[in-house]
Design a protein around this motif. Structure first.
Motif, mmCIF file in Angstrom:
data_model
loop_
_atom_site.group_PDB
_atom_site.id
_atom_site.type_symbol
_atom_site.label_atom_id
_atom_site.label_comp_id
_atom_site.label_asym_id
_atom_site.label_seq_id
_atom_site.Cartn_x
_atom_site.Cartn_y
_atom_site.Cartn_z
ATOM 1 N N ASN A 133 0.824 -1.209 0.000
ATOM 2 C CA ASN A 133 0.000 0.000 0.000
ATOM 3 C C ASN A 133 0.855 1.255 0.000
ATOM 4 O OD1 ASN A 133 -2.341 -1.516 0.237
ATOM 5 N ND2 ASN A 133 -2.397 -1.359 2.453
ATOM 6 N N LEU A 134 1.973 1.199 0.696
ATOM 7 C CA LEU A 134 2.800 2.378 0.945
ATOM 8 C C LEU A 134 4.216 1.912 1.218
ATOM 9 C CD1 LEU A 134 3.103 5.455 1.761
ATOM 10 C CD2 LEU A 134 2.557 4.714 4.091
ATOM 11 N N ILE A 135 5.187 2.618 0.655
ATOM 12 C CA ILE A 135 6.593 2.325 0.939
ATOM 13 C C ILE A 135 7.260 3.646 1.322
ATOM 14 C CG2 ILE A 135 8.788 1.486 0.011
ATOM 15 C CD1 ILE A 135 7.095 -0.228 -1.964
ATOM 16 N N ILE A 164 10.047 1.480 5.788
ATOM 17 C CA ILE A 164 8.768 1.034 6.330
ATOM 18 C C ILE A 164 7.819 0.870 5.155
ATOM 19 C CG2 ILE A 164 6.789 1.644 7.792
ATOM 20 C CD1 ILE A 164 8.768 3.355 9.460
ATOM 21 N N PHE A 165 7.044 -0.207 5.176
ATOM 22 C CA PHE A 165 6.028 -0.378 4.149
ATOM 23 C C PHE A 165 4.837 -1.100 4.744
ATOM 24 C CE2 PHE A 165 8.938 -3.928 3.717
ATOM 25 C CZ PHE A 165 8.171 -5.036 3.391
ATOM 26 N N THR A 166 3.706 -0.972 4.061
ATOM 27 C CA THR A 166 2.499 -1.648 4.518
ATOM 28 C C THR A 166 2.006 -2.578 3.414
ATOM 29 O OG1 THR A 166 0.983 0.080 3.741
ATOM 30 C CG2 THR A 166 1.844 0.291 5.992
ATOM 31 N N THR A 167 1.350 -3.636 3.826
ATOM 32 C CA THR A 167 0.740 -4.568 2.886
ATOM 33 C C THR A 167 -0.743 -4.701 3.236
ATOM 34 O OG1 THR A 167 1.501 -6.426 4.277
ATOM 35 C CG2 THR A 167 2.828 -5.884 2.354
ATOM 36 N N ALA A 181 -0.867 -5.224 7.291
ATOM 37 C CA ALA A 181 0.337 -5.322 8.123
ATOM 38 C C ALA A 181 1.275 -4.144 7.881
ATOM 39 C CB ALA A 181 1.068 -6.621 7.834
ATOM 40 N N ILE A 182 2.088 -3.878 8.883
ATOM 41 C CA ILE A 182 3.135 -2.857 8.819
ATOM 42 C C ILE A 182 4.471 -3.583 8.913
ATOM 43 C CG2 ILE A 182 4.146 -0.843 9.964
ATOM 44 C CD1 ILE A 182 1.248 -0.527 11.241
ATOM 45 N N TRP A 183 5.377 -3.268 7.989
ATOM 46 C CA TRP A 183 6.713 -3.867 7.955
ATOM 47 C C TRP A 183 7.754 -2.782 8.225
ATOM 48 C CZ3 TRP A 183 7.812 -8.928 5.786
ATOM 49 C CH2 TRP A 183 6.693 -9.606 5.293
ATOM 50 N N VAL A 184 8.769 -3.133 9.011
ATOM 51 C CA VAL A 184 9.881 -2.238 9.304
ATOM 52 C C VAL A 184 11.174 -3.001 9.036
ATOM 53 C CG1 VAL A 184 11.015 -0.866 11.100
ATOM 54 C CG2 VAL A 184 8.530 -1.094 11.104
ATOM 55 N N THR A 185 12.139 -2.318 8.446
ATOM 56 C CA THR A 185 13.444 -2.923 8.174
ATOM 57 C C THR A 185 14.468 -2.306 9.135
ATOM 58 O OG1 THR A 185 12.817 -3.095 5.861
ATOM 59 C CG2 THR A 185 15.129 -3.425 6.367
ATOM 60 N N MET A 223 13.582 -7.877 8.583
ATOM 61 C CA MET A 223 12.310 -7.161 8.482
ATOM 62 C C MET A 223 11.407 -7.663 9.606
ATOM 63 S SD MET A 223 11.414 -7.177 4.448
ATOM 64 C CE MET A 223 12.456 -6.356 3.247
ATOM 65 N N ILE A 224 10.679 -6.742 10.183
ATOM 66 C CA ILE A 224 9.692 -7.069 11.212
ATOM 67 C C ILE A 224 8.325 -6.705 10.645
ATOM 68 C CG2 ILE A 224 8.872 -6.650 13.561
ATOM 69 C CD1 ILE A 224 11.693 -7.891 13.479
ATOM 70 N N LYS A 225 7.428 -7.681 10.656
ATOM 71 C CA LYS A 225 6.059 -7.481 10.169
ATOM 72 C C LYS A 225 5.123 -7.525 11.378
ATOM 73 C CE LYS A 225 2.510 -9.858 7.433
ATOM 74 N NZ LYS A 225 2.218 -11.118 6.736
ATOM 75 N N VAL A 226 4.339 -6.469 11.547
ATOM 76 C CA VAL A 226 3.357 -6.427 12.626
ATOM 77 C C VAL A 226 1.964 -6.443 12.006
ATOM 78 C CG1 VAL A 226 2.468 -5.131 14.599
ATOM 79 C CG2 VAL A 226 4.936 -5.121 14.097
ATOM 80 N N THR A 227 1.242 -7.476 12.312
ATOM 81 C CA THR A 227 -0.152 -7.592 11.906
ATOM 82 C C THR A 227 -0.959 -7.413 13.191
ATOM 83 O OG1 THR A 227 0.557 -9.197 10.252
ATOM 84 C CG2 THR A 227 -1.810 -8.995 10.626
ATOM 85 N N PRO A 228 -1.454 -6.179 13.435
ATOM 86 C CA PRO A 228 -2.112 -5.890 14.711
ATOM 87 C C PRO A 228 -3.185 -6.918 15.065
ATOM 88 C CG PRO A 228 -1.826 -3.886 13.457
ATOM 89 C CD PRO A 228 -1.461 -5.033 12.537
ATOM 90 N N LYS A 229 -3.208 -7.272 16.327
ATOM 91 C CA LYS A 229 -4.169 -8.210 16.903
ATOM 92 C C LYS A 229 -4.024 -9.626 16.357
ATOM 93 C CE LYS A 229 -7.456 -4.609 17.961
ATOM 94 N NZ LYS A 229 -8.812 -4.115 17.818
ATOM 95 N N GLU A 230 -2.931 -9.903 15.619
ATOM 96 C CA GLU A 230 -2.712 -11.240 15.079
ATOM 97 C C GLU A 230 -1.328 -11.779 15.435
ATOM 98 O OE1 GLU A 230 -3.424 -11.568 10.883
ATOM 99 O OE2 GLU A 230 -5.515 -10.984 11.069
ATOM 100 N N CYS A 231 -0.299 -11.157 14.846
ATOM 101 C CA CYS A 231 1.005 -11.799 14.872
ATOM 102 C C CYS A 231 2.119 -10.769 14.647
ATOM 103 C CB CYS A 231 1.018 -12.830 13.737
ATOM 104 S SG CYS A 231 2.291 -14.065 13.814
ATOM 105 N N VAL A 232 3.277 -11.048 15.209
ATOM 106 C CA VAL A 232 4.506 -10.321 14.881
ATOM 107 C C VAL A 232 5.433 -11.334 14.236
ATOM 108 C CG1 VAL A 232 6.509 -9.070 15.768
ATOM 109 C CG2 VAL A 232 4.253 -8.673 16.775
ATOM 110 N N THR A 233 5.967 -10.955 13.078
ATOM 111 C CA THR A 233 6.832 -11.854 12.328
ATOM 112 C C THR A 233 8.190 -11.210 12.121
ATOM 113 O OG1 THR A 233 4.927 -12.762 11.163
ATOM 114 C CG2 THR A 233 7.085 -13.103 10.139
#
Length: 169
Positions: A52-54, A66-69, A84-88, A100-110
């Protein structure tokens, strides 16, 4: 010993997580392979990949990018996760390493760690995914992160990257 006042107001739980690591080889230059580990360049090799955004000064992946999917976007098969929000936090082109860290609120951190090393025939990619649940839905994601599903995802990566890099050569 006195209990911490925070213990009565904040839930503290043991993490529910799964980590998988895989290696695969590609007959391509390691720097070319590492360059593909980017939310922009991923459009070239990962069918269905979308963002969605980089936020990037260079226009590509970099330290603190930072980017969002959107919901359902994934480099893994059969993903129905939320937006999700991704941070490098770590990106080192000289050593060909990134996190990279992916945060999917209320679900999972990857956490995704990627290393690309030079071999006689080209490059070896080592990719580790670690999923930590934040909710019951996150536990389903963690439980679905099996050796079999991860091997399939890494085979998809290898095949897609090889096809793209062969075409570019």
């Amino acid at each position: 010993m006195t209990a911490s006042p925070i213990a009565s107001t904040v839930a503290v739980e043991k993490p529910y997580r799964s980590k998988r690591t895989a290696n695969f080889e590609i007959a391509a230059a390691p720097d070319a392979v590492f360059a593909m580990m980017c939310p922009v360049r991923e459009y070239e090799w990962a069918p269905g990949w979308t963002t969605n955004l980089i936020l990037s000064a260079s226009g590509l992946v970099e330290q603190d990018c930072i980017f969002t999917t959107p919901a359902g976007a994934s480099i893994a098969s059969n993903n129905d996760s939320a937006e999700a929000i991704w941070v490098t936090p770590f990106h080192d082109p000289e050593t060909r390493r990134l996190t990279m860290i992916k945060v999917t609120p209320k679900e999972c951190v990857t956490r995704l760690d990627i290393a690309v090393d030079e071999t006689n025939g080209g490059a070896t990619v080592t990719a580790s995914y670690e999923h930590t649940a934040l909710s019951p839905k996150g536990r389903v994601i963690v439980d679905g992160h099996t050796e079999q599903s991860y091997a399939a995802t890494m085979a998809e990566w290898r095949n897609a990257l090889s096809s793209q890099l062969d075409a570019a050569a």
